[in-house]
Design an enzyme around this catalytic site. Structure first.
Site, mmCIF file in Angstrom:
data_model
loop_
_atom_site.group_PDB
_atom_site.id
_atom_site.type_symbol
_atom_site.label_atom_id
_atom_site.label_comp_id
_atom_site.label_asym_id
_atom_site.label_seq_id
_atom_site.Cartn_x
_atom_site.Cartn_y
_atom_site.Cartn_z
ATOM 1 C CD GLU A 40 -2.927 -0.984 -0.078
ATOM 2 O OE1 GLU A 40 -2.925 0.065 -0.744
ATOM 3 O OE2 GLU A 40 -3.628 -1.972 -0.371
ATOM 4 C CB THR A 46 3.066 4.463 -7.196
ATOM 5 O OG1 THR A 46 3.785 5.484 -6.512
ATOM 6 C CG2 THR A 46 4.005 3.701 -8.109
ATOM 7 C CG LEU A 83 8.333 3.871 -6.292
ATOM 8 C CD1 LEU A 83 7.855 3.338 -7.632
ATOM 9 C CD2 LEU A 83 8.207 2.787 -5.231
ATOM 10 C CE1 TYR A 85 5.263 13.344 -4.370
ATOM 11 C CE2 TYR A 85 3.704 11.610 -4.846
ATOM 12 C CZ TYR A 85 4.072 12.936 -4.913
ATOM 13 O OH TYR A 85 3.246 13.851 -5.523
ATOM 14 C CE1 TYR A 123 -6.563 2.927 -0.529
ATOM 15 C CE2 TYR A 123 -4.198 2.972 -0.066
ATOM 16 C CZ TYR A 123 -5.307 2.372 -0.653
ATOM 17 O OH TYR A 123 -5.163 1.206 -1.322
ATOM 18 C CG ASP A 141 -8.057 4.536 -4.351
ATOM 19 O OD1 ASP A 141 -9.293 4.447 -4.438
ATOM 20 O OD2 ASP A 141 -7.280 3.944 -5.117
ATOM 21 C CB CYS A 195 -14.948 3.665 -13.167
ATOM 22 S SG CYS A 195 -15.934 5.167 -12.940
#
Length: 360
Positions: A40, A46, A83, A85, A123, A141, A195
């Site tokens: 997570e 990401t 990656l 952050y 989250y 999210d 969606c």
DNA sequence: AACTCGGGGCA
DNA sequence: TGCCCAGAGTT
């Protein structure tokens, strides 16, 4: 069960669709909190395709929470390299150590307790609580926001205080409290596969008959969001000293800003462009006499920054001394293999200019 | 409530 | 270019 205006069949149709259409992902083979937590955090902001190889690398290198807790920050940041952050990696290690050494290795088991962990927000706490412990909390999210905003035609921006509350309530109302793990993952999978932001596949949506936005043919108007701040220009001027064919000088970033605790070449950052003629005297003041071998430029685009980077490859006349703080010598080979480098720096390292002036 | 923090992919 | 991605922490 059952709230006014909410169809109880939504979760059932959603979960039936999920069981048939869900993608195979390595973290879906387990409920271990350590692995769910790791996945997570990696997946925050990401995409799954981008995060998956990192999950595999981390599990391979740190099979258990104890292994991660005993690792060095340099090693964790090196594995996280590319990656983005990077506070996620620093907080990941901080929390691994906290759970292992302070909580005696016992992973927190409730949404409320999980929320206290550094790097675990609403989250991620909801995701771990529901997936690992079957706690009936709804995840919200980007995917869930999109699905819900279209299902119920919510016009309130999701990134406002009022909108946040609305989306949380709606997500909790359609949550199947008996199947929170399956329901939450199904919501996100639907948002990701069907969606979608740009070309939603409404013809194959299991919730089409419930969707108010589809009924009014305004699906693409949702979700509504507040405008975000535009990106600022930055000018990063790097000095790349060539000591001999194999050695250079680097520094570790210590400030509480971008790329904290990662390594770069000595950097002069500015909000204004610094021309070469004006910059040369500054280099001479800090590094002594030198010869400019090559000046190469790279434009590096981040979500909130446009970095105009200039790399000055210089041959030092004197030995590797500098008046700048926190500068130290390193072999190029070791720099690439062991030091965590921002993507901007690895881009430069992959360029031809580096292979000309350094022997690998 | 607004800002900061990364990098890749897409139309 | 602008937008999005299994967001969180700081100001």
């Amino acid at each position: 069960m059952g709230k006014i205006g909410i169809d109880e069949g939504i979760s059932e149709k959603l979960r039936a669709w999920y069981e048939i259409n869900k993608r195979s992902m390595p973290w879906r083979l387990t409920q271990e909190p350590y692995k769910i937590w790791l996945s997570e955090v990696i997946l925050q902001q990401t995409q799954v395709v981008q995060g998956t190889p990192y999950f595999e690398k981390f599990i391979s290198e740190f099979p258990t929470l104890k292994d991660l807790a005993e690792a060095s920050e340099d090693k964790v940041l090196k594995l996280w390299q590319g990656l983005g952050y990077y506070s996620r990696a620093r907080n990941l290690l901080y929390t691994a150590r906290f759970i292992h050494f302070e909580l005696m290795g016992v992973f927190p088991k409730t949404y409320f307790e999980l929320l206290k962990l550094k790097g675990v927000g609403e989250y991620t706490a909801a995701a771990i609580a529901s997936i690992s412990y079957n706690e009936p909390v709804a995840v919200v999210d980007g995917n869930v926001i999109r699905v819900i905003s279209r299902l119920f035609k919510i016009d309130e921006p999701f990134n406002s205080g009022k909108g946040k509350k609305l989306f949380n309530e709606a997500a909790y109302q359609i949550l199947d409290k008996n199947q929170p793990a399956q329901h939450n993952q199904a919501m996100m999978e639907l948002g990701s596969l069907v969606c979608r932001p740009q070309n939603p596949d409404c013809n194959n949506c299991p919730l089409a008959e419930h969707c108010l936005a589809l009924k009014d043919k305004v699906v693409l108007n949702y979700p509504v969001k507040l405008k975000k701040t535009s990106s600022k220009k930055l000018y990063f001027n790097f000095v790349v000293p060539v000591l001999d064919d194999r050695k250079t000088l680097i520094t570790k970033r210590t400030g509480n800003d971008i790329w904290k605790n990662m390594y770069t070449f000595p950097l002069y950052a500015s909000e204004e462009e610094i021309k070469e003629m004006k910059f040369i005297p500054t280099i001479r003041e800090d590094f002594g006499d030198f010869e400019v071998m090559k000046v190469s430029k790279i434009k590096h685009i981040l979500s909130h920054r446009v970095i105009h980077a200039t790399f000055y490859i210089i041959a030092l006349k004197e030995s590797g001394q500098s008046k700048k703080n926190n500068i130290f010598e390193v072999e190029i080979n070791r720099l690439v293999e062991f030091y965590s480098l921002p993507r901007l720096i690895t881009k430069f390292m992959e360029s031809k200019d580096v292979s000309i002036y350094f022997i690998k």
